[in-house]
Structure formats: C-alpha cells, structure tokens
Enzyme design. Structure first.
Site, PDB file in Angstrom:
ATOM      1  N   GLU A 102       0.832  -1.218   0.000  1.00 13.47           N
ATOM      2  CA  GLU A 102       0.000   0.000   0.000  1.00 13.47           C
ATOM      3  C   GLU A 102       0.857   1.256   0.000  1.00 13.47           C
ATOM      4  O   GLU A 102       1.715   1.421   0.864  1.00 13.47           O
ATOM      5  CB  GLU A 102      -0.912  -0.020   1.249  1.00 13.47           C
ATOM      6  N   LYS A 286      -7.104  -0.919  11.602  1.00 15.53           N
ATOM      7  CA  LYS A 286      -6.542  -1.374  10.317  1.00 15.53           C
ATOM      8  C   LYS A 286      -5.323  -0.517   9.975  1.00 15.53           C
ATOM      9  O   LYS A 286      -4.296  -1.002   9.521  1.00 15.53           O
ATOM     10  CB  LYS A 286      -7.618  -1.295   9.229  1.00 15.53           C
ATOM     11  N   ASP A 302       4.894 -14.316  11.841  1.00 16.12           N
ATOM     12  CA  ASP A 302       3.569 -14.820  11.471  1.00 16.12           C
ATOM     13  C   ASP A 302       2.546 -13.708  11.694  1.00 16.12           C
ATOM     14  O   ASP A 302       2.073 -13.482  12.808  1.00 16.12           O
ATOM     15  CB  ASP A 302       3.271 -16.046  12.355  1.00 16.12           C
ATOM     16  N   HIS A 400      -2.376  10.893  -0.345  1.00 16.07           N
ATOM     17  CA  HIS A 400      -2.322   9.700  -1.189  1.00 16.07           C
ATOM     18  C   HIS A 400      -2.106  10.083  -2.641  1.00 16.07           C
ATOM     19  O   HIS A 400      -1.317   9.484  -3.350  1.00 16.07           O
ATOM     20  CB  HIS A 400      -3.637   8.915  -1.073  1.00 16.07           C
TER      21      HIS A 400
HETATM   22  C1  MEV Z   1      -5.970   2.954   5.198  1.00 13.00           C
HETATM   23  O1  MEV Z   1      -5.179   1.849   4.821  1.00 13.00           O
HETATM   24  C2  MEV Z   1      -5.942   3.151   6.695  1.00 13.00           C
HETATM   25  C3  MEV Z   1      -6.859   4.251   7.218  1.00 13.00           C
HETATM   26  O2  MEV Z   1      -8.201   4.029   6.792  1.00 13.00           O
HETATM   27  C4  MEV Z   1      -6.754   4.222   8.719  1.00 13.00           C
HETATM   28  C5  MEV Z   1      -7.746   5.116   9.446  1.00 13.00           C
HETATM   29  O3  MEV Z   1      -8.825   5.400   8.921  1.00 13.00           O
HETATM   30  O4  MEV Z   1      -7.414   5.481  10.601  1.00 13.00           O
HETATM   31  C6  MEV Z   1      -6.483   5.611   6.674  1.00 13.00           C
END
Ligand code: MEV
Length: 446
Positions: A102, A286, A302, A400
């Site tokens: 990513e 995430k 792992d 991004h």
């Molecule tokens: C994207 O890979 C991760 C985000 O969505 C994390 C977040 O929203 O805190 C930008």
C-alpha cells in the site's frame, strides 16, 4: 512468576547508544534507487552484498528453500520493501524495513517519527515473552475437583513440560505457570481448560508451545480423569503485550494551515470516535496494522497470529476497541498510547531460511524479541497518528494523491529534475494517469 526481558535505555552500553546509524536520511524518497543504496552503504546500514540482494535480487530466497517451506510450490511472490525512517524508540535510532503493497504507509510513519523526535521519540515497553498453551479436557463430572487436582500438581506439570524443551530452558525460558479455566455453559459439554504459561524468550514459540501442551496432556488426563481433546497455543497473547507512547507539544503539531492545537483537538476527537464506535475502531486499527504487519512480514514473523491476537485483545471488555488512543494533556501536549499483544520472534521460522528477512534483521540491528516488539509498537502508533492527523485535517486523499502522482510521473518517464514539476501538474490537472502524465511531460519538454 512472569519474567520481564525488557532492556531499558539505562542498561545499554555507550556503544549501543551511540554507534547505531542515524535513522534520519533527509530527502531519501527523492533519491534514485542507486542513490539510496549508496546512502545506506555510506551510513553502514547495509553492505555491498546487501545492496546486490536488494536491487539486483542476487541471493534472495532460493526456489529450493521455498520448496521446502510450503507444499505444491510454483514460485515466489514479492512485496515492495521500504524503509521507515526517523524512528527513535527508547532513546535509540532505528531504520525500520516494512514490506507492504500500500502506498503512503512508509512515508506516513517516517513523517510522524520525524515529528516526534524533538520530544524524545517513542517510549515502548514490552511486558514479557509469555504465551499460553491450551489443553482442553472433556468428559468430566466434577470440574472443581479436576481443577484442584491439576493445581495441586502444578510444579510437576511445569517440570514435565520443560523436559520437552531443554534448549528453551537453557536459554532462560520455558514453562512458568499453570492456570485452570472452567467452561460450563448450559447446552455445551462442560470443559476444563489448562493454560500452560510459557516464556518463549526470543522465539515466537508456536512449535515449542504445542510440543509442551501435547507432552503434558497424558498427565492431565491422569490427574483429571477426563479426556484431553485440543492441545494448541492460544493466539490471544495477552501476556505478551507491548505498550508504546509518545507525547508531542502543540507547537510541533502545526500542519498546513492548521494550528498545533487544532491538530491535537482533531486527533483527540478522532480517537474518541474510535473509542465509542466499533465501526470506526476497526478502520482505526486497520491503519495501525498497516504499520505493525508491514514490519511483521518484513521480519519473517507470522502476521496472521499477530493480527488475530491484536484484534481479539481489542474485545477484552466486550466491545471492539481501538489499539491506540490519543488525548490532550495540560492543554499543551498531545499524548498517544498503544497497547497490542505482540507474538513475534527474532529466531526460528523463516528468519533462519530467508536471506532477505535476515538482511531486514541486520538493518534493524535488533537482537531480542522484546526490542523488536517495542519498535513495532512505535511503528503502529506512528501509523495511527499519521492516519488520524490526515483524517482530522486535510483528509487522506490529498496525501495519497501526491504519492500516487509521484509514482505515475516516474512511470511516465520523468527524470529527477522533471519529477516535482510533473507531480504538481498532474495534481492540478486532477487526472493522475500514466497516459495523461506522458502528454503533460511532452508538453513540459516542448
Ligand atoms: C488505510 O489503509 C488506513 C486508514 O483508513 C486508517 C484510518 O482510517 O485510521 C487511513
């Protein structure tokens, strides 16, 4: 009962504190791949052979080795490997390799790590290397009597478990304690679950935990009169927590046209959203795992185990919660704290088989699982701050897009001198595509 292998800053030799390469490399992202290698060589981060491995792919994982690692092998899947820069954790500098597909993640952690440096970087503390082996016992009438019997033979069981892994005991690890849980839930069969607590030292430990759990199972049957069923580690590694923290003064937080206070308040509000709402907490986490898993993969650990344990730990009070939270202190500082179970190792598994993974460990310059966990905690916290900072200010698409535009511009054939101008043109144009970049580049050159 549980030993702590944490090595604090005060325990480090002068050499350890001073000799490590500085993790700040200004303008690293603007350099060509060759220039990056040259910089790393000059700084003593890598050797010439390492550079050949990284850029000419000489000496990576051989197919014959990969063929021994999994079944039905047909090839090897690569991932981009980037360097998280500027990290200072417990007073030490770290260059942090991250394997991830990513865009933005590596840049984001490096940016936040830089921002934290003037306030001392990150503090991280790893609790212990203790994992749990579970032994499920069924067919019992009297759960309480069975529990008593197991606990009365605690030391005998610990000694027996340790006899299966003398090397781990010699390294200072091994079984430490026994706990017993009773699962008696109406319509299900009654169960007793023995937890064998094992200090895995610098290994992740899955194999040794399973060996010990299987090894003492017959004795558990004898002691309880029941029938042992599953014997397996638990990936809910809640005795193997890392806690990371940073404290940043408002003045270091000013960003674009946002004041430091506005950024801090925005991050605090984003944190509260995640604390209150599992839907948001999941995305918040995430982002954290974007950082932690990238280091986990690069270091040959792992990541499925780590992810499973991390997310399960977030539900410990019944609601899925954020792994990291942020708040304002003394009306002057933004404080962030992360707490995640970190079941990783620096020995065993692919670490001894995969040449690129070995190189990653050399770049990190880390010798213990505790130290690696502490760095990974800091990376997770940095990643989280980067995401919520962007979300609470400009939104993430802007950042991004500029990274995306950079890679599109480079693919379209822009030279180093042309790159920045073409990136600006692409962003202003709004159509960030290779074909459009080629047209804009031709116009620029004309
Ligand atoms: C994207 O890979 C991760 C985000 O969505 C994390 C977040 O929203 O805190 C930008």
């Amino acid at each position: 009962m549980v030993t702590c292998t944490q090595k604090g800053k005060e325990d480090m030799s002068e050499e350890e504190l001073t000799v490590r390469p500085d993790s700040r490399i200004s303008g690293f992202y603007k350099k060509s791949l060759e220039e990056r290698m040259q910089t790393l060589l000059e700084r003593g981060v890598i050797t010439r052979e390492d550079a050949a491995l990284l850029t000419q792919r000489k000496g990576g994982l051989p197919l014959e080795t990969a063929d021994k690692m999994v079944e039905n092998l047909v090839g090897i899947l690569d991932l981009p490997l980037g360097l998280g820069l500027n990290f200072m954790v417990n007073g030490k500098d770290y260059v942090v390799p991250m394997a991830i597909e990513e865009p933005s993640v590596v840049a984001a952690v490096s940016h936040i790590a830089k921002l934290t440096r003037s306030s001392g970087g990150f503090e991280s503390f790893y609790e212990a290397n203790v994992m749990i082996g579970q032994i499920q016992v069924v067919g019992l009438d009297d759960l309480e009597a069975a529990k008593k019997s197991v606990l009365a033979h605690k030391q005998e069981l610990i000694d027996m478990a340790n006899a299966f892994e003398p090397n781990m005991v010699a390294r200072g690890g091994g079984a430490r304690d026994i706990e017993v849980r009773l699962l008696d839930q109406g319509k299900y069969q009654k169960m007793l679950v023995v937890h064998l607590l094992i200090d895995c030292c610098d290994a992740m430990g899955a194999n040794l935990i399973n060996t010990m759990a299987e090894g003492i199972a017959p004795k558990i049957e004898e002691l309880t009169g029941g029938q042992v069923f599953l014997r397996i580690l638990s990936n809910l590694a809640d005795r193997r927590l890392v806690k990371s923290r940073c404290k940043i003064p408002f003045e270091d937080l000013a960003w674009k046209n946002f004041s430091g206070r506005e950024v801090a308040e925005g991050i605090q509000l984003a944190s509260q959203f995640a604390e209150l709402d599992p839907y948001r907490a999941t995305t918040h986490n995430k982002g954290i795992m974007n950082g932690i898993s990238a280091v986990c993969i690069a270091t040959g650990n792992d990541w499925r185990a780590l992810e499973a344990g991390a997310h399960a730990y977030c539900c410990r009070d019944g609601q899925y919660r954020p792994m990291a939270t942020w708040w304002i202190e003394d009306d002057a500082y933004l404080v962030g704290e992360l707490c995640v179970p970190m079941q990783i190792g620096v020995v065993g598994g692919p670490i001894k088989l995969h040449p690129t993974v070995q190189l990653v460990h050399r770049i990190l310059g880390i010798k213990t699982a505790a130290e690696l966990a502490e760095v990974m905690g800091a990376v997770g916290l940095a990643q989280n701050m980067a995401a919520v900072k962007a979300l609470a200010t400009t939104g993430i698409q802007r950042g991004h897009m500029s990274l995306h535009a950079r890679s599109v511009a480079a693919t379209a054939g822009a030279t180093r001198e042309e790159l920045d101008t073409l990136v600006d043109l692409l962003i202003a144009d709004g159509e960030i595509k290779i074909e459009r970049a080629k047209v804009l580049l031709a116009e620029m050159r004309a």
